[in-house]
Scaffold this active site. Structure first.
Site, PDB file in Angstrom:
ATOM      1  N   CYS A  93       7.045   7.287  27.300  1.00  0.00           N
ATOM      2  CA  CYS A  93       5.592   7.517  27.301  1.00  0.00           C
ATOM      3  C   CYS A  93       4.796   6.240  27.561  1.00  0.00           C
ATOM      4  CB  CYS A  93       5.154   8.105  25.970  1.00  0.00           C
ATOM      5  SG  CYS A  93       5.904   9.701  25.600  1.00  0.00           S
ATOM      6  N   HIS A 341      -1.332  14.536  28.198  1.00  0.00           N
ATOM      7  CA  HIS A 341      -0.448  13.367  28.212  1.00  0.00           C
ATOM      8  C   HIS A 341       0.500  13.479  29.393  1.00  0.00           C
ATOM      9  CE1 HIS A 341       2.319  10.285  27.180  1.00  0.00           C
ATOM     10  NE2 HIS A 341       3.020  10.915  26.248  1.00  0.00           N
ATOM     11  N   CYS A 371       3.040   5.485  21.152  1.00  0.00           N
ATOM     12  CA  CYS A 371       4.413   5.610  20.674  1.00  0.00           C
ATOM     13  C   CYS A 371       5.307   6.015  21.828  1.00  0.00           C
ATOM     14  CB  CYS A 371       4.503   6.609  19.535  1.00  0.00           C
ATOM     15  SG  CYS A 371       4.041   8.291  19.997  1.00  0.00           S
ATOM     16  N   GLY A 373       9.384   7.577  22.928  1.00  0.00           N
ATOM     17  CA  GLY A 373      10.581   8.280  22.497  1.00  0.00           C
ATOM     18  C   GLY A 373      11.738   7.359  22.161  1.00  0.00           C
TER      19      GLY A 373
END
Length: 385
Positions: A93, A341, A371, A373
């Site tokens: 991300c 997102h 954040c 993964g």
């Protein structure tokens, strides 16, 4: 600071409107959408693409239409000279924020002078997770690996965040995004996209992800998405969507030589590695690292963008960073729950949104964080000039 070759100046930052899953942008490929955004970026700055030395491009699902190094393909599709290089970055991300990190580092070190940090993810066309295979048995032996949705549940339980709090945060995200659209807060970052979609005509220029008609009642009616008795639903999670974004970064020498007026500069970045079971809780640590490198504290930061991967992640960040009294400064124009997102594009998208909000407030410093993964986080501090 004195050891750096040059400031990494942000000349401009733009993004496409965000399309809902299987929505308006479903008719366009990621490299083609990114090509339009790249061209809008250089056109607004009056920069000949030949001056761009490299395109650092964030993309998570690098398969199919998003494979074959989309960081190279997008500028070629845009019609840029073949001298413009490109590479594709995957920090999940945080991919296009890592692309900005790479661009800034190349300029700070004096290796490059003009770099575009960009990203795209067409989640309607290239399904999330389709580029991954089975995880290592050794990894499973060493770590308790779960899905991000389960991690969001773990965070909600560990930080004692209720379902009502999750849904209330999500409702406010939609309200803020709708207000931002209506008041023109995105007008200087969203560039229109030309489409061949017969359902909408030829131009798409407004985010279609925020929901004007949602309510606490509607959110409360949604079933848990990951656990039968869980708190995390589709309504308090980030939306699967489509989009692209790009940031033009230049050295002071290049800006002067090309007559470019910088809007801001990258001050510092921070990374955090955390337990991959509770994988989404590293934003406070990444921000602390970025702030320490910039010799700044939270009191110096006027606007805070935290990617709303899940409402539990954003609320955990607000609590751990002790920002409960500053919620109006956190995602003032909505976030991933309302705006969506698009994985590889989000870092560049929130950078553009942060920059424009700093300018709207005539404020100096802002921070963006997200954040990642499997237990990482990234943050960037920018200074409006």
């Amino acid at each position: 600071m004195s050891a750096w070759h040059s400031d990494a100046l942000i000349i401009d930052a733009v993004r496409s409107p965000i399309g809902r899953r299987n929505g308006t942008l479903r008719s366009i490929r990621g490299d083609e959408l990114a090509g339009q955004v790249l061209n809008a970026l250089v056109r607004r700055s009056d920069v000949d693409p030949a001056h761009v030395e490299d395109v650092e491009f964030g993309c998570v699902t690098q398969i199919g239409e998003q494979g074959w190094n989309i960081g190279r393909m997008a500028p070629l599709v845009a019609g840029w000279p073949d001298s413009v290089c490109g590479t594709t970055v995957d920090r999940q991300c945080g991919s296009s924020m890592q692309a900005s990190f790479n661009a800034a580092t190349a300029i700070w070190s004096g290796q490059l002078d003009v770099v575009v940090a960009a990203g795209a993810e067409m989640m309607s066309r290239v399904p999330m997770g389709s580029s991954g295979g089975d995880l290592s048995d050794t990894l499973h032996e060493r770590w308790q690996i779960v899905s991000q949705g389960i991690s969001a549940e773990v965070i909600a339980n560990e930080w004692e965040i209720s379902r009502d709090e999750l849904d209330a945060f999500s409702l406010e995200s939609h309200r803020r995004a709708v207000r931002a659209i209506d008041e023109g807060h995105f007008a200087n970052e969203v560039v229109p996209v030309d489409l061949t979609n017969p359902h909408v005509g030829v131009v798409f220029d407004v985010d279609e992800t925020p929901r004007r008609d949602t309510s606490m009642e509607a959110l409360a009616a949604l079933k848990p998405a990951f656990l039968p008795d869980g708190k995390v639903t589709a309504g308090n999670s980030s939306q699967i969507c489509d989009g692209a974004a790009a940031v033009l970064v230049a050295s002071e020498d290049a800006a002067n030589r090309l007559g470019l007026e910088p809007r801001a500069r990258f001050v510092s970045f921070g990374l955090a590695g955390v337990d991959p079971h509770r994988m989404l809780h590293g934003n406070p640590q990444a921000c602390a690292a970025a702030l320490a490198r910039a010799d700044l504290g939270w009191d110096d930061i006027s606007v805070i963008e935290v990617n709303e991967a899940f409402a539990s992640v954003a609320l955990q960040f607000i609590r751990d960073a002790r920002l409960q009294d500053r919620v109006e400064d956190v995602n003032p124009n909505g976030g991933g729950i309302s705006l969506g997102h698009p994985l590889g594009a989000t870092g560049a998208r929130i950078t553009a949104t942060l920059l424009n909000e700093l300018e709207r407030r005539q404020a100096r410093y802002g921070i963006a964080t997200m954040c990642i993964g499997f237990g990482q986080a990234i943050a960037a501090v920018i200074e409006r000039l």
